[in-house]
Scaffold this motif. Sequence first.
Motif, PDB file in Angstrom:
ATOM      1  N   UNK A 194       0.844  -1.188   0.000  1.00 29.12           N
ATOM      2  CA  UNK A 194       0.000   0.000   0.000  1.00 29.12           C
ATOM      3  C   UNK A 194       0.891   1.253   0.000  1.00 29.12           C
ATOM      4  N   UNK A 195       0.566   2.181  -0.900  1.00 28.13           N
ATOM      5  CA  UNK A 195       1.270   3.446  -1.105  1.00 28.13           C
ATOM      6  C   UNK A 195       2.589   3.271  -1.867  1.00 28.13           C
ATOM      7  N   UNK A 196       2.809   2.086  -2.445  1.00 29.57           N
ATOM      8  CA  UNK A 196       4.027   1.835  -3.228  1.00 29.57           C
ATOM      9  C   UNK A 196       3.679   1.783  -4.712  1.00 29.57           C
ATOM     10  N   UNK A 197       4.717   1.937  -5.543  1.00 22.08           N
ATOM     11  CA  UNK A 197       4.577   1.797  -6.984  1.00 22.08           C
ATOM     12  C   UNK A 197       5.428   0.610  -7.418  1.00 22.08           C
ATOM     13  N   UNK A 198       4.850  -0.263  -8.216  1.00 22.33           N
ATOM     14  CA  UNK A 198       5.559  -1.442  -8.719  1.00 22.33           C
ATOM     15  C   UNK A 198       5.374  -1.536 -10.226  1.00 22.33           C
ATOM     16  N   UNK A 199       6.436  -1.916 -10.936  1.00 28.81           N
ATOM     17  CA  UNK A 199       6.369  -2.113 -12.383  1.00 28.81           C
ATOM     18  C   UNK A 199       5.758  -3.472 -12.684  1.00 28.81           C
ATOM     19  N   UNK A 200       5.416  -3.688 -13.955  1.00 27.34           N
ATOM     20  CA  UNK A 200       4.869  -4.986 -14.350  1.00 27.34           C
ATOM     21  C   UNK A 200       5.859  -6.111 -14.053  1.00 27.34           C
ATOM     22  N   UNK A 201       7.141  -5.851 -14.305  1.00 31.70           N
ATOM     23  CA  UNK A 201       8.165  -6.867 -14.040  1.00 31.70           C
ATOM     24  C   UNK A 201       8.231  -7.202 -12.553  1.00 31.70           C
ATOM     25  N   UNK A 202       8.115  -6.201 -11.696  1.00 30.78           N
ATOM     26  CA  UNK A 202       8.127  -6.441 -10.254  1.00 30.78           C
ATOM     27  C   UNK A 202       6.895  -7.223  -9.826  1.00 30.78           C
ATOM     28  N   UNK A 203       5.740  -6.929 -10.423  1.00 31.57           N
ATOM     29  CA  UNK A 203       4.519  -7.677 -10.111  1.00 31.57           C
ATOM     30  C   UNK A 203       4.691  -9.140 -10.499  1.00 31.57           C
ATOM     31  N   UNK A 204       5.274  -9.390 -11.669  1.00 24.50           N
ATOM     32  CA  UNK A 204       5.514 -10.764 -12.112  1.00 24.50           C
ATOM     33  C   UNK A 204       6.421 -11.499 -11.144  1.00 24.50           C
ATOM     34  N   UNK A 205       7.496 -10.838 -10.705  1.00 19.31           N
ATOM     35  CA  UNK A 205       8.436 -11.498  -9.802  1.00 19.31           C
ATOM     36  C   UNK A 205       7.797 -11.819  -8.456  1.00 19.31           C
ATOM     37  N   UNK A 206       6.786 -11.032  -8.061  1.00 18.54           N
ATOM     38  CA  UNK A 206       6.067 -11.302  -6.815  1.00 18.54           C
ATOM     39  C   UNK A 206       5.005 -12.397  -7.001  1.00 18.54           C
ATOM     40  N   UNK A 207       4.668 -12.684  -8.255  1.00 20.30           N
ATOM     41  CA  UNK A 207       3.599 -13.637  -8.529  1.00 20.30           C
ATOM     42  C   UNK A 207       2.230 -12.988  -8.466  1.00 20.30           C
ATOM     43  N   UNK A 233      -5.500  -7.001 -12.874  1.00 20.91           N
ATOM     44  CA  UNK A 233      -6.710  -6.983 -13.684  1.00 20.91           C
ATOM     45  C   UNK A 233      -7.304  -5.581 -13.570  1.00 20.91           C
ATOM     46  N   UNK A 234      -7.106  -4.777 -14.611  1.00 16.66           N
ATOM     47  CA  UNK A 234      -7.583  -3.392 -14.645  1.00 16.66           C
ATOM     48  C   UNK A 234      -7.051  -2.613 -13.434  1.00 16.66           C
ATOM     49  N   UNK A 235      -7.936  -2.229 -12.526  1.00 17.13           N
ATOM     50  CA  UNK A 235      -7.500  -1.428 -11.374  1.00 17.13           C
ATOM     51  C   UNK A 235      -7.397  -2.266 -10.097  1.00 17.13           C
ATOM     52  N   UNK A 236      -7.118  -3.562 -10.272  1.00 16.17           N
ATOM     53  CA  UNK A 236      -6.943  -4.469  -9.130  1.00 16.17           C
ATOM     54  C   UNK A 236      -5.688  -5.311  -9.316  1.00 16.17           C
ATOM     55  N   UNK A 237      -5.082  -5.666  -8.188  1.00 16.88           N
ATOM     56  CA  UNK A 237      -3.965  -6.608  -8.191  1.00 16.88           C
ATOM     57  C   UNK A 237      -4.258  -7.657  -7.140  1.00 16.88           C
ATOM     58  N   UNK A 238      -4.102  -8.926  -7.542  1.00 20.81           N
ATOM     59  CA  UNK A 238      -4.281 -10.048  -6.631  1.00 20.81           C
ATOM     60  C   UNK A 238      -2.908 -10.643  -6.362  1.00 20.81           C
ATOM     61  N   UNK A 239      -2.589 -10.800  -5.097  1.00 16.21           N
ATOM     62  CA  UNK A 239      -1.326 -11.425  -4.695  1.00 16.21           C
ATOM     63  C   UNK A 239      -1.646 -12.402  -3.577  1.00 16.21           C
ATOM     64  N   UNK A 240      -1.623 -13.686  -3.915  1.00 20.00           N
ATOM     65  CA  UNK A 240      -1.996 -14.703  -2.935  1.00 20.00           C
ATOM     66  C   UNK A 240      -3.448 -14.534  -2.549  1.00 20.00           C
ATOM     67  N   UNK A 241      -3.679 -14.382  -1.248  1.00 14.97           N
ATOM     68  CA  UNK A 241      -5.035 -14.201  -0.725  1.00 14.97           C
ATOM     69  C   UNK A 241      -5.404 -12.727  -0.566  1.00 14.97           C
ATOM     70  N   UNK A 242      -4.525 -11.834  -0.984  1.00 15.23           N
ATOM     71  CA  UNK A 242      -4.752 -10.396  -0.820  1.00 15.23           C
ATOM     72  C   UNK A 242      -5.146  -9.751  -2.141  1.00 15.23           C
ATOM     73  N   UNK A 243      -6.061  -8.782  -2.040  1.00  9.37           N
ATOM     74  CA  UNK A 243      -6.491  -8.012  -3.211  1.00  9.37           C
ATOM     75  C   UNK A 243      -6.286  -6.534  -2.917  1.00  9.37           C
ATOM     76  N   UNK A 244      -5.780  -5.822  -3.923  1.00 10.94           N
ATOM     77  CA  UNK A 244      -5.474  -4.399  -3.773  1.00 10.94           C
ATOM     78  C   UNK A 244      -6.180  -3.591  -4.854  1.00 10.94           C
TER      79      UNK A 244
END
Length: 122
Positions: free
Chosen positions: A57-70, A74-85
């Motif tokens: 929260x309050x951070x900026x991540x590139x597409x490559x960084x999102x991929x490395x995190x898994x 999807x549009x204005x949402x990011x799912x990481x494990x059991x968390x949604x942002x």
Amino acid sequence: MKLFLPQTQLEEWALGDKADLKDGKLVVMAEGGASFPAVPAVHFVQLVTGEDTHKLVAKVKTEAQLQSLGAEQMADSVILGESAYEVVPGYLTEVAAAPRPADKKPSSETDLLAAFILNKMG
């Protein structure tokens, strides 16, 4: 200095012929079309569900960084494990801006871009 530019702001600038995104570069029409590298990124606005175990929260991540995190965007949402942002899609660009007195005009393309962006974002 790294600057996050929301997609909506870039669209507004493109409609006003102020700046545009071409071939992975932010092209600023002022100063004869100076360009700066720009990569797709998201700004994490808030946690919607789950826990913010990655402190995004309050951070900026590139597409490559999102991929490395898994993470999955999807549009204005990011799912990481059991968390949604909730996120703001946009681009990350980097400019080198030297500090200057408030009454002095910007002297380089980089200073002009930073001043232009900070003025619009502020």
